[in-house]
Write an enzyme that holds these catalytic residues in place. Structure first.
Site, PDB file in Angstrom:
ATOM      1  N   HIS A   5       0.818  -1.223   0.000  1.00  0.00           N
ATOM      2  CA  HIS A   5       0.000   0.000   0.000  1.00  0.00           C
ATOM      3  C   HIS A   5       0.849   1.270   0.000  1.00  0.00           C
ATOM      4  O   HIS A   5       0.356   2.354  -0.321  1.00  0.00           O
ATOM      5  CB  HIS A   5      -0.958  -0.012   1.196  1.00  0.00           C
ATOM      6  N   GLU A  63     -10.270   0.455 -20.090  1.00  0.00           N
ATOM      7  CA  GLU A  63     -10.435  -0.220 -21.378  1.00  0.00           C
ATOM      8  C   GLU A  63      -9.086  -0.745 -21.842  1.00  0.00           C
ATOM      9  O   GLU A  63      -8.191   0.017 -22.206  1.00  0.00           O
ATOM     10  CB  GLU A  63     -10.986   0.754 -22.408  1.00  0.00           C
TER      11      GLU A  63
END
Length: 452
Positions: free
Chosen positions: A171, A396
């Site tokens: 993280h 995408e």
């Protein structure tokens, strides 16, 4: 009105029949690599744990798994030229006593795997299946514990031609927004285009002031030595029931309308996130007690809810939107359980909204300076971790958008997760709670009563 996603949990596969084919390291190109140390902010420092996400893709006849694999390998090498810290290692700096990233070019992990199953045979992708952990690699067996990558990519191909990208990141490397930007940049590279958003890796932009000045009380933070309870980031061995509650766009809209009628000030926006978080807070706080005697005492107990707020646009000057580090602080709201039971829902929404409104430039700097003076972590009764609007499933790729993107879920009683709808309806949300059986029954009853 029933809100549960499923009245009975699905029969989950215990074994995804995954075989690891190859584990290797991706090394940055020699032309761009320069060894250096990367400063980590006080926000980064407390987030030294792995986050695992899985991105499922349907079969695409133009992009069989073997073609995708080679494209991913090449694109990740190029990505590390811009995200140089991904090939580095987390180190304790002996001179400062702080963690930093040694950008030593040691490499990121790259794992290829195969499953005997088809994507459809995995079943429900929304329901948290512990077996999904087989689709992600955090530790490379070939490397010692102190030399593990900060970033490991696993591609698992399924028998139908579909595949999963499992990504494990420490993280300290990314928050949710910067990870989304990373995925968009990876998509551009896979299409042989330049980076869509060149990253800003300068973590000193969130450096503490000299000298540090704590100008606000920080009820959302607790020093290590002052806390006898576990951090909300830790898993529990206690048996927990998992339940997913689905809120449709229409249900969220009605909650917003109801809250707008009762809020006492016009200073707080009644957003979808605020009403869902207020709902979670109320249900979680009122689910704790079990016996009648405990019930009365519980109403006098103070409950604190935590949630992350992006501070990129709240600072002066603003952080670049392309900032790669953890540009999030923990907002909080606190109230007695009696107030959460008796106050109008709109007032609870208002308290949640006031938590985010509190985080101004000066408040953010004060919280960062608090981390310079004290060692501690965010602490409260419940943390709402929202993946709802991060948009991982909207990226995408050359082979299409993911069928679904989600984190690998572990036993965390005090963290409630918000997920987007699997059909891509960003206006609806799934609420995932994990609680002991008696508390889960009370949580569900409160949830359904509040939305009815």
């Amino acid at each position: 009105m029933g809100a549960k996603y499923q009245e009975s949990p699905p029969l989950l596969l215990q074994d995804l029949k995954v075989t690891i084919k190859e584990s290797s390291l991706i090394i940055p190109s020699e032309e761009t690599y320069k060894k250096k140390s990367m400063f980590l902010s006080n926000v980064d420092q407390i987030l030294n744990f792995d986050v695992q996400t899985i991105h499922f893709f349907r079969p695409n006849k133009d992009f069989p798994p073997e073609i995708v694999l080679e494209k991913l390998r090449k694109a990740l090498v190029i990505a590390m030229d811009a995200y140089e810290f991904l090939a580095g290692r987390l180190r304790l700096n002996p001179s400062s006593g702080r963690l930093d990233v040694d950008c030593n070019g040691a490499g990121a992990g790259f794992v290829t795997a195969e499953s005997e199953l088809t994507l459809e045979e995995l079943g429900d992708l929304v329901y948290p299946n512990p077996a999904f952990a087989q689709l992600v690699t955090s530790q490379l067996q070939s490397l010692p514990k102190d030399d593990q990558p900060l970033f490991t990519f696993q591609m698992t191909s399924f028998n139908c031609g579909g595949f999963a990208m499992g990504i494990s990141t420490n993280h300290t490397t990314f928050d949710g927004l910067s990870f989304k930007t990373f995925l968009e940049n990876l998509s551009s590279l896979l299409s042989e285009k330049p980076l869509s958003t060149p990253p800003c890796n300068d973590r000193t932009l969130l450096k503490a002031r000299t000298p540090p000045r704590v100008t606000f009380p920080h009820h959302e933070l607790v020093k290590f030595q002052d806390s006898e309870t576990a951090t909300v980031f830790e898993a529990t061995s206690q048996h927990l029931d998992f339940n997913i509650f689905k809120l449709s766009y229409e249900q969220i809209k009605r909650l917003k309308e109801r809250a707008s009628e009762i809020t006492t000030s016009g200073n707080v926006r009644v957003t979808g996130f605020n009403v869902v978080t207020a709902l979670v807070w109320k249900c979680k706080a009122l689910s704790v007690a079990a016996s009648e005697e405990e019930e009365e005492a519980n109403l006098e107990r103070e409950s604190t809810i935590l949630y992350a707020v992006d501070i990129r646009g709240r600072l002066k000057p603003e952080l670049p939107s392309s900032y790669t580090g953890n540009a999030v602080l923990t907002a909080y709201a606190k109230a007695k359980c009696k107030a959460l039971l008796e106050e109008p829902f709109g007032r609870i929404v208002e308290m949640v909204g006031e938590g985010a409104k509190r985080i101004t430039d000066e408040y953010a700097r004060s919280a960062i300076d608090w981390g310079e003076l004290y060692k501690g972590f965010p602490h409260g009764e419940v943390l709402v971790s929202s993946w709802w609007k991060l948009g991982f499933s909207e990226v995408e790729y050359p082979w299409g958008k993911p069928k679904y993107s989600c984190p690998v879920v572990y036993h965390r009683k005090d963290i409630v997760l918000l997920f987007p709808d699997i059909e891509g309806d960003s206006k609806g949300v799934y609420v995932l709670a994990a609680l002991p059986t008696k508390e889960m029954i009370k949580f569900q009853n409160c949830f359904e009563d509040t939305i009815s």
